[in-house]
Design an enzyme around this catalytic site. Structure first.
Site, PDB file in Angstrom:
ATOM      1  N   LYS A 112       0.750  -1.301   0.076  1.00  0.00           N
ATOM      2  CA  LYS A 112       0.074   0.047   0.060  1.00  0.00           C
ATOM      3  C   LYS A 112       0.866   1.034  -0.066  1.00  0.00           C
ATOM      4  O   LYS A 112       0.427   2.278  -0.472  1.00  0.00           O
ATOM      5  CB  LYS A 112      -1.018   0.058   1.284  1.00  0.00           C
ATOM      6  CG  LYS A 112      -2.230  -1.106   0.884  1.00  0.00           C
ATOM      7  CD  LYS A 112      -3.034  -1.259   2.094  1.00  0.00           C
ATOM      8  CE  LYS A 112      -4.220  -1.998   1.494  1.00  0.00           C
ATOM      9  NZ  LYS A 112      -3.807  -3.347   1.573  1.00  0.00           N
TER      10      LYS A 112
HETATM   11  C1  LIG Z   1      -4.456  -4.565   1.098  1.00  0.00           C
HETATM   12  C2  LIG Z   1      -3.669  -5.673   0.779  1.00  0.00           C
HETATM   13  C3  LIG Z   1      -3.951  -6.741  -0.182  1.00  0.00           C
HETATM   14  C4  LIG Z   1      -5.252  -6.815  -1.101  1.00  0.00           C
HETATM   15  O1  LIG Z   1      -5.092  -5.607  -2.084  1.00  0.00           O
HETATM   16  P1  LIG Z   1      -6.465  -5.191  -2.838  1.00  0.00           P
HETATM   17  O2  LIG Z   1      -5.763  -3.925  -3.567  1.00  0.00           O
HETATM   18  O3  LIG Z   1      -7.684  -4.623  -1.773  1.00  0.00           O
HETATM   19  O4  LIG Z   1      -7.290  -6.221  -3.604  1.00  0.00           O
HETATM   20  C5  LIG Z   1      -3.185  -7.979  -0.363  1.00  0.00           C
HETATM   21  N1  LIG Z   1      -2.323  -7.998   0.593  1.00  0.00           N
HETATM   22  C6  LIG Z   1      -1.803  -7.049   1.531  1.00  0.00           C
HETATM   23  C7  LIG Z   1      -0.627  -7.400   2.306  1.00  0.00           C
HETATM   24  C8  LIG Z   1      -2.612  -5.828   1.656  1.00  0.00           C
HETATM   25  O5  LIG Z   1      -2.261  -5.202   2.594  1.00  0.00           O
END
Ligand SMILES: *Cc1c(COP(=O)(O)O)cnc(C)c1O
Length: 466
Positions: A112
């Site tokens: 993120k």
């Molecule tokens: C947010 C997240 C996801 C999922 O990603 P999306 O964009 O919501 O599909 C997968 N793995 C981790 C570690 C995350 O923080």
């Protein structure tokens, strides 16, 4: 570039307005009016470029009219200069056809950061231009909260209030939020569950008076700018594996469908993507939707991959809109039906539009454990549980054996040490740069989970709109 809403009745906006707005006023999500394209020659010219330079070339068409190339480059340098790896998102080989794209070298060790570090820069630039102020309010079960706080800490045009359910996020995750010392960061532990925290935040946004008085904004993955930032690493990885001359497949551990939708965007722009594998845990609404057309909400089951414990994937609406022929009025109707009954069938057009590119798999705890062991045994790589869901799906996918498959590694294994140790016998340690996390002082408010308590706390501390 202009942006349109998936539900067809919100105004068309510029990139700057879409970044600050988040959600569209008709309840839909914004998408570019049309997909910009990179020719095979443009893609070939990305070979050997740095991450920042690749980002500038891939994102320029999306920000046209709001940022010039020099400004965009400056913001990317600031955002990605904070990553601990020189390649920003390095590609690691596991065997002759499987690769892992490490997206966790940002400040909070989750993918993120790639999007939120840039979003923080974009917010600051656009708010200074209009001399405006933003109050970000969010609820987090872990990764989003720390990545958002890190991205905006210390910025004067922004205050951030982050709610987490007391006692229900991991120690690392909580400390990554509560040890940040900046005058614009407010952490609140509420007495209640994540769903309670989320409901409180929703109610604040729905309170038109409160929401406009403080110019409330969200940072969840409905924001277009976040998805745009994620398109870059699909190009960066594919070019390193031979694109545009050679197609590449990606396997993506999926929750809100943001990360994998960015792969869809890359394909629309001309990147030769052979397959996008949507990997879910046992919360499998997306696997059912893509394999069978059944998008119906189940009960959320808690797993070792909490960032994927989701039963409604907000960004899926973007795919339904684009793959289904971009009919906003029809989609608005379909989404109203889903909101009322918590279930819907995909139309034939939507299913056919998705079928060419997407595959999906549901991976349970055994599949996840085996994938962690396999990565450790074959390549000496320790991967986190979310990435392991992606790798397990990659290994069982029906893809032409000549096509390399890249699994997106979305979190650093040290964020989930217990699950990793159970599977591999190795306990990953936190990287040095966050090493004193457990020595730093924590600072957060504890509040009852009531609307009155939260709004009073925010109103006392947030900066009202000029
Ligand atoms: C947010 C997240 C996801 C999922 O990603 P999306 O964009 O919501 O599909 C997968 N793995 C981790 C570690 C995350 O923080």
């Amino acid at each position: 570039m202009h942006y349109v809403s998936t539900r067809g009745s919100a105004p068309t906006l510029s990139f700057e307005d879409v970044t600050l707005a988040g959600l569209a006023s008709d309840g839909g999500l914004y998408l570019p009016e049309n997909w910009p394209s990179l020719s095979p020659a443009d893609i070939a010219a990305l070979a050997g470029l740095s991450y920042v330079e690749t980002a500038v070339r891939v994102m320029s068409p999306f920000v046209a009219g709001s940022l010039d190339e020099g400004e965009l480059r400056g913001l990317c340098e600031a955002a990605y200069g904070r990553f601990s790896h020189g390649a920003v998102t390095p590609l690691v080989q596991l065997d002759h056809r499987h690769w892992v794209l490490e997206l966790f070298h940002g400040p909070t060790l989750a993918f993120k950061d790639v999007a939120l570090q840039l979003l923080g820069e974009l917010f600051e630039r656009f708010l200074s231009r209009r001399d405006d102020h933003l109050t970000i309010v969010g609820a987090t079960s872990g990764d989003t909260g720390s990545a958002a706080i890190d991205a905006v800490a210390g910025r004067d045009k922004i205050d951030i209030f982050m709610l987490h359910p007391e006692g229900r996020v991991s120690d690392v995750q909580r400390r990554q939020m509560t040890t940040v010392r900046a005058p614009n960061v407010y952490n609140i532990a509420i007495d209640g569950s994540f769903d309670d925290a989320q409901a409180l935040v929703k109610r604040m946004f729905n309170d038109a008076d409160f929401s406009s008085r403080f110019n409330l904004s969200a940072v969840n993955s409905i924001n277009w700018a976040r998805l745009m930032a994620q398109v870059v690493y699909y190009f960066y990885a594919a070019v390193r594996l031979g694109a545009p001359g050679r197609p590449v497949a990606f396997s993506v551990p999926t929750g809100n469908f943001g990360d994998v939708f960015a792969g869809y965007v890359a394909a629309q722009m001309g990147l030769p993507v052979a397959r996008l594998i949507v990997a879910t845990n046992v919360n499998d609404i997306l696997h059912r939707a893509l394999s069978d057309g059944d998008y119906s909400q189940g009960q959320v089951v808690a797993t070792a991959t909490p960032s994927m414990d989701i039963q409604v994937s907000s960004n899926f609406e973007r795919l339904l809109f684009d793959a289904g022929g971009r009919n906003g009025a029809a989609l608005a109707e379909q989404m109203r039906g889903f909101e009322a009954s918590k279930a819907m069938r995909l139309t034939n057009a939507q299913r056919e539009g998705a079928a060419g590119l997407f595959a999906s798999a549901r991976i349970d705890v055994d599949g996840m454990t085996m994938a962690m062991r396999w990565a450790s045994d074959t390549a000496g790589q320790i991967i986190d549980p979310h990435s392991a869901i992606g790798l397990a799906a990659a290994r069982e996918a029906q893809v032409d054996p000549a096509v390399p498959i890249v699994t997106l590694a979305t979190a650093h294994p040290a964020k989930f040490p217990d699950a990793v140790e159970r599977a591999t016998g190795m306990r990953p340690s936190l990287p040095k740069r966050v090493g004193d996390l457990f020595a730093r002082e924590e600072n957060y408010a504890r509040l009852p989970g009531t609307f009155e308590a939260i709004t009073a706390y925010v109103a006392e501390r947030a900066t009202p709109r000029a």
